[in-house]
Scaffold this motif. Structure first.
Motif, PDB file in Angstrom:
ATOM      1  N   UNK A 220       0.836  -1.201   0.000  1.00 16.85           N
ATOM      2  CA  UNK A 220       0.000   0.000   0.000  1.00 16.85           C
ATOM      3  C   UNK A 220       0.871   1.250   0.000  1.00 16.85           C
ATOM      4  N   UNK A 221       0.378   2.325  -0.615  1.00 17.17           N
ATOM      5  CA  UNK A 221       1.058   3.613  -0.564  1.00 17.17           C
ATOM      6  C   UNK A 221       0.861   4.210   0.830  1.00 17.17           C
ATOM      7  N   UNK A 222       1.970   4.650   1.433  1.00 17.17           N
ATOM      8  CA  UNK A 222       1.945   5.149   2.798  1.00 17.17           C
ATOM      9  C   UNK A 222       2.110   6.669   2.821  1.00 17.17           C
ATOM     10  N   UNK A 223       1.293   7.337   3.608  1.00 14.35           N
ATOM     11  CA  UNK A 223       1.370   8.800   3.698  1.00 14.35           C
ATOM     12  C   UNK A 223       2.731   9.238   4.236  1.00 14.35           C
ATOM     13  N   UNK A 224       3.283   8.483   5.164  1.00 15.46           N
ATOM     14  CA  UNK A 224       4.550   8.877   5.785  1.00 15.46           C
ATOM     15  C   UNK A 224       5.765   8.553   4.913  1.00 15.46           C
ATOM     16  N   UNK A 225       5.540   7.921   3.759  1.00 13.66           N
ATOM     17  CA  UNK A 225       6.654   7.549   2.870  1.00 13.66           C
ATOM     18  C   UNK A 225       6.336   8.017   1.447  1.00 13.66           C
ATOM     19  N   UNK A 226       6.575   9.307   1.149  1.00 14.09           N
ATOM     20  CA  UNK A 226       6.289   9.813  -0.206  1.00 14.09           C
ATOM     21  C   UNK A 226       7.127   9.079  -1.248  1.00 14.09           C
ATOM     22  N   UNK A 227       6.526   8.808  -2.398  1.00 11.75           N
ATOM     23  CA  UNK A 227       7.203   8.067  -3.454  1.00 11.75           C
ATOM     24  C   UNK A 227       8.289   8.922  -4.113  1.00 11.75           C
ATOM     25  N   UNK A 228       9.429   8.297  -4.365  1.00  9.16           N
ATOM     26  CA  UNK A 228      10.505   8.892  -5.165  1.00  9.16           C
ATOM     27  C   UNK A 228      10.631   8.038  -6.414  1.00  9.16           C
ATOM     28  N   UNK A 229      10.591   8.677  -7.584  1.00  6.94           N
ATOM     29  CA  UNK A 229      10.450   7.926  -8.832  1.00  6.94           C
ATOM     30  C   UNK A 229      11.762   7.833  -9.607  1.00  6.94           C
ATOM     31  N   UNK A 230      11.835   6.809 -10.449  1.00  7.30           N
ATOM     32  CA  UNK A 230      12.990   6.632 -11.319  1.00  7.30           C
ATOM     33  C   UNK A 230      13.546   5.227 -11.220  1.00  7.30           C
ATOM     34  N   UNK A 231      14.851   5.108 -11.451  1.00  9.50           N
ATOM     35  CA  UNK A 231      15.563   3.839 -11.313  1.00  9.50           C
ATOM     36  C   UNK A 231      16.811   4.088 -10.474  1.00  9.50           C
ATOM     37  N   UNK A 232      17.250   3.073  -9.755  1.00  7.92           N
ATOM     38  CA  UNK A 232      18.342   3.282  -8.799  1.00  7.92           C
ATOM     39  C   UNK A 232      19.680   3.541  -9.488  1.00  7.92           C
ATOM     40  N   UNK A 233      19.819   3.098 -10.736  1.00  7.15           N
ATOM     41  CA  UNK A 233      20.966   3.508 -11.555  1.00  7.15           C
ATOM     42  C   UNK A 233      20.411   4.488 -12.582  1.00  7.15           C
ATOM     43  N   UNK A 234      20.410   5.779 -12.291  1.00 12.35           N
ATOM     44  CA  UNK A 234      19.700   6.752 -13.123  1.00 12.35           C
ATOM     45  C   UNK A 234      20.170   6.739 -14.573  1.00 12.35           C
ATOM     46  N   UNK A 235      19.237   6.947 -15.484  1.00  9.13           N
ATOM     47  CA  UNK A 235      19.559   6.925 -16.914  1.00  9.13           C
ATOM     48  C   UNK A 235      20.431   8.107 -17.306  1.00  9.13           C
ATOM     49  N   UNK A 236      20.178   9.270 -16.759  1.00  9.73           N
ATOM     50  CA  UNK A 236      20.936  10.494 -17.033  1.00  9.73           C
ATOM     51  C   UNK A 236      20.961  10.855 -18.510  1.00  9.73           C
TER      52      UNK A 236
END
Length: 429
Positions: A220-236
């Motif tokens: 579930x999406x949690x209010x106390x944990x806002x989503x950060x988007x992308x990939x952990x090895x950024x495309x740049x």
């Protein structure tokens, strides 16, 4: 493929309109959900994907048509129940393929483009792969084939199932009450696109969230944990062609550099992100360690630069509409050349978006190919018969595109600020 091309010519404008509506709604709500060049990159990626799909450049190792012909026990008519069963089977297949794409190194390359945006909006839904050459997963349609679901039904339901995955790529819709228990909602899919540790590799469902709840992958999406988007090895990069093959190139290099033959072979089938220990030490790759401190990819630009990027995108989109509308008369061989030109165009202007000082060279190649096609065919793929103005317009665009891109490239090489909108208008944009 001709039918699919016609369907796309009707659905693509709807998608673009909804992206615009989302942007206007976000402004009214005081939110920012889009960045200009990120959206151009996303839509460009969608264009490369539909070119590949319409030209039939994916090879299915096992087709549904073959399955029905060999394993069907029953023969059923196309009723509402048939369509309901078909969408369930396709969604079940989609869940498992999606899950495997996140969990297996080589399969991640098929899907990484979709997660590469550091935003979450309707345009990022269009980030779809061109790197899928082989489709291995038709066997998951076996239940429908055994029941004898007609091929025609599958052909109708499959694109509808795909298009229905567009709407939930948004931050503007909150949780949806009882629907959260049954279908995939924007809240569920925000979790899926997030790189927060608690959200990673969760919510693989495409239409129904029930699969995740049944198979233990729901979060579930949690209010106390806002989503950060992308990939952990950024495309740049904004270049969708580069993003499509970055992960594969990393695997290839790691396999080459690995000292152990066992590692050279197993790297392709290990969990996503796995690298041999000796390679990790000798050839480190940047991975986001602190989500709060990470700065999104955002090369400096200007309003004029952004306008030019959108101009390039819209010209390519107009040419794509022409290709899909006249696919039969153009013919497959010429359509392949046409598609290749469009992909080259996208590569060229997204290199400029990345502030590549040599982007002018790609534009020169594109202009040479475009003008060469006109010289070779005598017009722009039969346009003179219905639209006599189109060929000279396309030719003029090739020349203009080169000179404007060369102008921007010169400013980038000189380290000068990119000109604002007024300056671009003075140069014919």
């Amino acid at each position: 493929m001709e039918l699919y091309a016609k369907v796309l010519n009707y659905t693509m404008p709807v998608f673009l309109l909804l992206i615009l509506v989302e942007q206007l709604a976000a402004r009214r709500m005081g939110k920012q959900v889009n960045r200009s060049l990120d959206s151009v990159s996303s839509i460009s990626s969608g264009m490369t994907n539909v070119i590949k799909d319409v030209l039939g450049l994916t090879i299915s190792l096992l087709t549904y048509d073959w399955l029905v012909g060999h394993v069907a026990i029953f023969k059923i008519n196309a009723t509402w129940l048939t369509y309901a069963v078909t969408i369930l089977v396709i969604d079940f297949k989609g869940y498992w393929v999606h899950r495997w794409e996140h969990r297996v190194n080589i399969l991640w390359n098929r899907h990484v483009i979709h997660h590469s945006s550091e935003e979450f909006n309707l345009s990022c839904a269009l980030r779809q792969t061109v790197s899928t050459v082989f489709d291995y997963f038709a066997f998951l349609l076996l239940p429908a084939a055994v029941l004898g679901v007609p091929v025609e039904v599958m052909a109708v339901v499959a694109p509808i199932h795909l298009f229905l995955q567009f709407w939930y790529h948004t931050r503007l819709i909150g949780k949806m009450g009882v629907l959260e228990k049954i279908i995939v909602t924007p809240s569920h899919h925000r979790v899926h696109h997030a790189i927060n540790p608690i959200y990673m590799d969760r919510n693989f469902g495409q239409l129904l969230i029930l699969w995740d709840k049944w198979f233990g992958t729901f979060q579930e999406e949690l209010e106390e944990e806002p989503c950060v988007y992308g990939i952990t090895r950024p495309a740049r990069t904004w270049n969708p062609l580069k993003i499509n093959f970055q992960h594969f190139w990393l695997l290839l290099r790691d396999a080459y550099h690995a000292r152990s033959w066992k590692d050279k072979l197993r790297i392709w089938f290990m969990p996503t992100g796995w690298r041999p220990e000796d390679v990790k030490q000798r050839y480190p790759v940047y991975t986001i360690a602190d989500l709060q401190a990470y700065a999104k990819y955002d090369p400096p630009g200007s309003s004029g630069f952004s306008i030019w990027a959108w101009t390039q995108l819209l010209v390519c989109y107009g040419l794509l509409i022409y290709l899909f509308a006249h696919l039969v008369t153009i013919g497959f061989s010429h359509a392949a050349v046409y598609g290749g030109f469009l992909v080259l165009s996208i590569y060229a202007f997204t290199e400029l978006m990345d502030r590549n000082p040599h982007a002018w060279a790609f534009e020169l190649v594109k202009a040479t190919v475009g003008l060469g096609i006109i010289y070779w065919l005598g017009d722009w793929f039969g346009a003179s018969q219905q639209y006599p103005w189109l060929t000279p317009l396309v030719g003029a665009y090739q020349v203009l595109s080169f000179f404007v891109s060369a102008y921007f490239s010169a400013a980038i090489r000189a380290g000068q600020p990119l000109p604002e909108a007024e300056s671009v208008h003075q140069h014919g944009a």
